[in-house]
Design a protein around this motif. Structure first.
Motif, PDB file in Angstrom:
ATOM      1  N   ILE A   1       1.363  -1.181   0.498  1.00 44.47           N
ATOM      2  CA  ILE A   1      -0.206   0.307   0.020  1.00 44.47           C
ATOM      3  C   ILE A   1       1.104   1.292  -0.198  1.00 44.47           C
ATOM      4  CG2 ILE A   1      -1.552   1.154   1.199  1.00 44.47           C
ATOM      5  CD1 ILE A   1      -3.038  -1.383   0.179  1.00 44.47           C
ATOM      6  N   ILE A   2       0.287   2.066  -0.830  1.00 49.22           N
ATOM      7  CA  ILE A   2       1.614   3.294  -0.969  1.00 49.22           C
ATOM      8  C   ILE A   2       0.595   4.469  -0.621  1.00 49.22           C
ATOM      9  CG2 ILE A   2       2.849   4.390  -2.967  1.00 49.22           C
ATOM     10  CD1 ILE A   2       3.168   1.462  -3.837  1.00 49.22           C
ATOM     11  N   THR A   3       1.252   4.884  -0.282  1.00 49.57           N
ATOM     12  CA  THR A   3       0.570   6.129   0.227  1.00 49.57           C
ATOM     13  C   THR A   3       1.069   7.558   0.322  1.00 49.57           C
ATOM     14  OG1 THR A   3      -0.298   5.039   2.323  1.00 49.57           O
ATOM     15  CG2 THR A   3      -0.787   8.037   2.023  1.00 49.57           C
ATOM     16  N   LYS A   4       1.295   8.506  -1.405  1.00 45.84           N
ATOM     17  CA  LYS A   4       1.697   9.673  -1.316  1.00 45.84           C
ATOM     18  C   LYS A   4       1.670  10.661   0.004  1.00 45.84           C
ATOM     19  CE  LYS A   4       2.342  12.168  -6.350  1.00 45.84           C
ATOM     20  NZ  LYS A   4       2.250  12.488  -7.093  1.00 45.84           N
ATOM     21  N   ASN A   5       2.804  11.663   0.159  1.00 47.28           N
ATOM     22  CA  ASN A   5       2.052  12.136   1.058  1.00 47.28           C
ATOM     23  C   ASN A   5       2.913  13.740   0.842  1.00 47.28           C
ATOM     24  OD1 ASN A   5       2.582  10.590   3.183  1.00 47.28           O
ATOM     25  ND2 ASN A   5       4.996  10.125   3.270  1.00 47.28           N
ATOM     26  N   SER A   6       2.388  14.594   1.425  1.00 46.61           N
ATOM     27  CA  SER A   6       2.171  15.850   0.647  1.00 46.61           C
ATOM     28  C   SER A   6       2.755  16.465   0.494  1.00 46.61           C
ATOM     29  CB  SER A   6       1.108  17.242   1.704  1.00 46.61           C
ATOM     30  OG  SER A   6       1.867  16.456   3.037  1.00 46.61           O
ATOM     31  N   ASP A   7       4.276  16.518   0.887  1.00 45.42           N
ATOM     32  CA  ASP A   7       5.651  16.903   0.131  1.00 45.42           C
ATOM     33  C   ASP A   7       5.987  16.211  -1.245  1.00 45.42           C
ATOM     34  OD1 ASP A   7       6.016  14.661   1.890  1.00 45.42           O
ATOM     35  OD2 ASP A   7       7.729  15.570   2.671  1.00 45.42           O
ATOM     36  N   GLY A   8       5.060  15.189  -1.204  1.00 39.27           N
ATOM     37  CA  GLY A   8       5.448  14.780  -2.378  1.00 39.27           C
ATOM     38  C   GLY A   8       6.141  13.006  -2.861  1.00 39.27           C
ATOM     39  N   SER A   9       6.963  12.791  -0.848  1.00 36.24           N
ATOM     40  CA  SER A   9       6.966  11.600  -0.047  1.00 36.24           C
ATOM     41  C   SER A   9       6.284  10.928  -0.158  1.00 36.24           C
ATOM     42  CB  SER A   9       8.196  11.621   0.796  1.00 36.24           C
ATOM     43  OG  SER A   9       7.478  12.475   1.556  1.00 36.24           O
ATOM     44  N   LYS A  10       6.432   8.987  -0.110  1.00 37.16           N
ATOM     45  CA  LYS A  10       5.921   8.046  -0.697  1.00 37.16           C
ATOM     46  C   LYS A  10       5.984   7.580   0.506  1.00 37.16           C
ATOM     47  CE  LYS A  10       4.792   8.651  -5.169  1.00 37.16           C
ATOM     48  NZ  LYS A  10       5.132   7.654  -6.811  1.00 37.16           N
ATOM     49  N   THR A  11       4.977   6.576   1.787  1.00 42.37           N
ATOM     50  CA  THR A  11       5.350   5.396   2.843  1.00 42.37           C
ATOM     51  C   THR A  11       4.732   4.097   2.236  1.00 42.37           C
ATOM     52  OG1 THR A  11       4.735   7.727   4.020  1.00 42.37           O
ATOM     53  CG2 THR A  11       4.788   5.445   5.042  1.00 42.37           C
ATOM     54  N   TYR A  12       5.240   3.514   2.353  1.00 45.93           N
ATOM     55  CA  TYR A  12       5.044   1.945   1.737  1.00 45.93           C
ATOM     56  C   TYR A  12       4.661   1.020   3.211  1.00 45.93           C
ATOM     57  CZ  TYR A  12       7.543   4.170  -2.238  1.00 45.93           C
ATOM     58  OH  TYR A  12       7.629   4.717  -3.131  1.00 45.93           O
ATOM     59  N   THR A  13       4.369   0.659   3.192  1.00 42.55           N
ATOM     60  CA  THR A  13       3.278  -0.056   4.342  1.00 42.55           C
ATOM     61  C   THR A  13       2.590  -2.078   3.676  1.00 42.55           C
ATOM     62  OG1 THR A  13       0.930   0.260   4.460  1.00 42.55           O
ATOM     63  CG2 THR A  13       2.716   1.720   5.715  1.00 42.55           C
ATOM     64  N   TYR A  14       2.427  -2.782   3.997  1.00 48.06           N
ATOM     65  CA  TYR A  14       2.804  -3.999   3.730  1.00 48.06           C
ATOM     66  C   TYR A  14       1.517  -4.605   4.224  1.00 48.06           C
ATOM     67  CZ  TYR A  14       7.199  -2.978   1.483  1.00 48.06           C
ATOM     68  OH  TYR A  14       8.472  -2.337   1.160  1.00 48.06           O
TER      69      TYR A  14
END
Length: 566
Positions: A519-532
């Motif tokens: 599951i990839i979340t795009k953050n407000s600063d353009g970075s991404k967070t990856y969870t499984y």
């Protein structure tokens, strides 16, 4: 999948009509009178015609090639399960339960519900036709070399049919003569080893009759026969069938792989790795072609099945997270190695070069930009967007086709043409290639105690892929794990992983846990967070190392069922 069920039925019917129009009907016509109505039909051939004309005999033989896997996806048990094998193990997830594969995934498999994953009946139907051919071919008049080539092809195809059966079911009845109405249809199951001996003997006979090269791509050659012999003996030497680790079996497997290499007919393809799977090249030992048809009329488009939903593909075979994690870093280290530099929040950076050739992941450019103008019109690009809300995510375009794991396969896809509106390119399913033979040889040599030779052939595969750091110093379990990892990466989506985890007797570890995606979340600063997250619960029971023989076959013949199936 857009109008999935309707399109599926329409195209199955289309293919059935095409097959009916093209199939050469073999009928027996007995003429008793001079009645003008008593004529052989013009659209079929009598039994006598077929076995008195080598052209018609060859047409009969050509129809037996259907026992081989291909790139086609026909939703029936005749395809011999090419793509679907990846989703029947930890390699991938199937988006639409094709071939009833979810029954395997869920641990619910029984002799009654294998559905189209069961190929017992169609495979034995092919064996019956092979037996008919082999009982008649020696008496067909005409050129001896032509006749011998056809005999070699059918000996190979029958041996391949039995290899597939024993890989799925263990020892099976060996039927070598054609049945007729007076035959006793109850034939005992032979042991696995007896079947292996038969297959190897038949492949040796075929190799003696077959040419080194074929005029037509996709015809059986000597190299093809020796390659399947290599695979057969490798499987027979593995823990599933060789629990005592009899080294004589590993020696046979090693010798068989070496025999293919000693033909000096093949070499590792050292150009663009992705082109290995879309071009005719020096590495391919044997393949089966599918026709060049419009994408939707054939309903077998590789690109359509494998591409992300935001590119209007179906993401039908979606790589699992465990498959993604099998790719090491660019310098050849495992991502679990603390010295590899792997960053779990930049998971697609600095990976094994094959990762970029085999997988479509979030942020990867895919296809020519001009093919996907609608993405640009929407303010996007041809870079995949699997992040939540992206065009290729479950919240994006064609949501019913979205990849549940947030990956798709790039392997086997020809991105040089627009699959959405152009005729598909000719496709070849690679049945054997030199890369597999090197891996077979490395595994057998390791088991024989020749670890240096095993490492040598692993390095040849890895260097071709673009990994510059050679393997050094590995030994014992660490080297065995690396051999298995190389097969997992190098041979992905080619139908090997399903059988590998079973013959190694590790399926209770690899299959008995949830299949995961990202599951990839795009953050407000353009970075991404990856969870499984879990995509599908997977259950593997000890009996699942083999398939159950279909219930109706047990009832009809009284054959003993495989252990664990009631």
């Amino acid at each position: 999948m857009k109008n999935y069920k309707i399109n599926k039925l329409i195209n199955i019917k289309k293919k059935a009509l095409i097959a009916a129009a093209l199939f050469i009907t073999v009928t027996t016509v007995t003429s008793c009178t001079e009645d003008p109505l008593d004529k052989a039909p013009l659209d079929s051939y009598t039994d006598e015609n077929v076995w008195n004309d080598l052209k018609l005999t060859e047409a009969f033989a050509n129809n037996l090639y259907t026992v081989l896997p291909s790139t086609q996806h026909n939703w029936n048990d005749r395809t011999n399960r090419s793509w679907i094998l990846s989703t029947a193990c930890d390699e991938a997830f199937n988006n639409f339960n094709d071939y009833d594969v979810w029954n395997l995934n869920s641990g619910a498999l029984t002799p009654d519900n294998a559905g189209d994953f069961n190929t017992w009946k169609p495979t034995y139907a092919t064996i019956q036709n092979c037996n008919i051919f082999l009982s008649r071919i020696d008496n067909v008049p005409g050129d001896e070399a032509w006749r011998n080539r056809l005999k070699g092809e059918v000996l190979f195809l029958r041996a391949y049919a039995y290899f597939k059966l024993i890989s799925d079911y263990g020892g099976v009845p060996l039927v070598t003569k054609p049945f007729d109405l007076n035959s006793n249809f109850k034939v005992d199951r032979s042991t696995y080893d007896q079947c292996v001996d038969f297959i190897v003997t038949e492949l040796d006979k075929a190799a003696e009759l077959l040419p080194l090269t074929a005029k037509d791509l996709g015809r059986v050659t000597k190299g093809a026969a020796l390659a399947i012999k290599s695979r057969t003996l490798l499987y027979a030497a593995s823990p599933q069938w060789n629990p005592s680790n009899d080294l004589a079996k590993w020696k046979k497997a090693s010798d068989a792989a070496k025999a293919v290499m000693d033909l000096n007919m093949y070499s590792l393809y050292d150009k663009k790795y992705e082109d290995l799977f879309t071009t005719n090249n020096s590495e391919i030992i044997f393949c089966r072609l599918s026709s060049k048809d419009p994408q939707w009329s054939a309903f077998n488009g590789v690109e359509m099945f494998n591409s992300p939903s935001g590119f209007h593909g179906w993401a039908n075979f979606a790589p699992s997270q465990s498959h993604i994690d099998a790719y090491g870093t660019a310098d050849g280290k495992d991502i679990t190695d603390p010295t590899s530099g792997y960053d779990p929040q930049k998971p697609y950076a600095n990976r094994d070069p094959r990762f970029y050739k085999n997988i479509v992941y979030d942020g990867r450019a895919y296809g020519k930009p001009e093919f996907f103008q609608d993405r640009y019109d929407a303010g996007s690009s041809n870079k995949a967007e699997f992040y939540e809300g992206g065009l290729d995510s479950p919240q994006g375009w064609d949501t019913w086709n979205a990849s549940k794991t947030r990956y798709t396969f790039r392997k086997y896809c020809d991105t040089t043409y627009n699959y959405n509106n152009e005729t598909q390119t000719n496709k070849a399913w690679i049945i054997s290639r030199l890369g597999e033979i090197y891996l077979n040889y490395a595994e057998a040599q390791f088991k024989l105690g020749n670890e240096g030779t095993a490492i040598q052939y692993l390095n040849l595969i890895r260097q071709r892929a673009g990994i510059t750091n050679p393997l050094v110093g590995l030994t014992g379990t660490a080297l065995e794990n690396k051999i298995r990892n190389e097969r997992q990466v190098e041979l992905c989506l080619e139908g090997f992983r399903y059988y590998d985890v079973r013959r190694w007797k590790v399926a209770e570890e690899t299959e008995n846990k949830p299949l995961m995606g990202v599951i990839i979340t795009k953050n407000s600063d353009g970075s991404k967070t990856y969870t499984y997250a879990k995509v599908q619960e997977r259950i593997f029971k000890p009996q699942h190392y083999l398939l159950p023989i279909p219930r109706d076959e047990i009832n009809r013949t009284g054959l003993p069922q495989n252990p664990g199936y009631n």
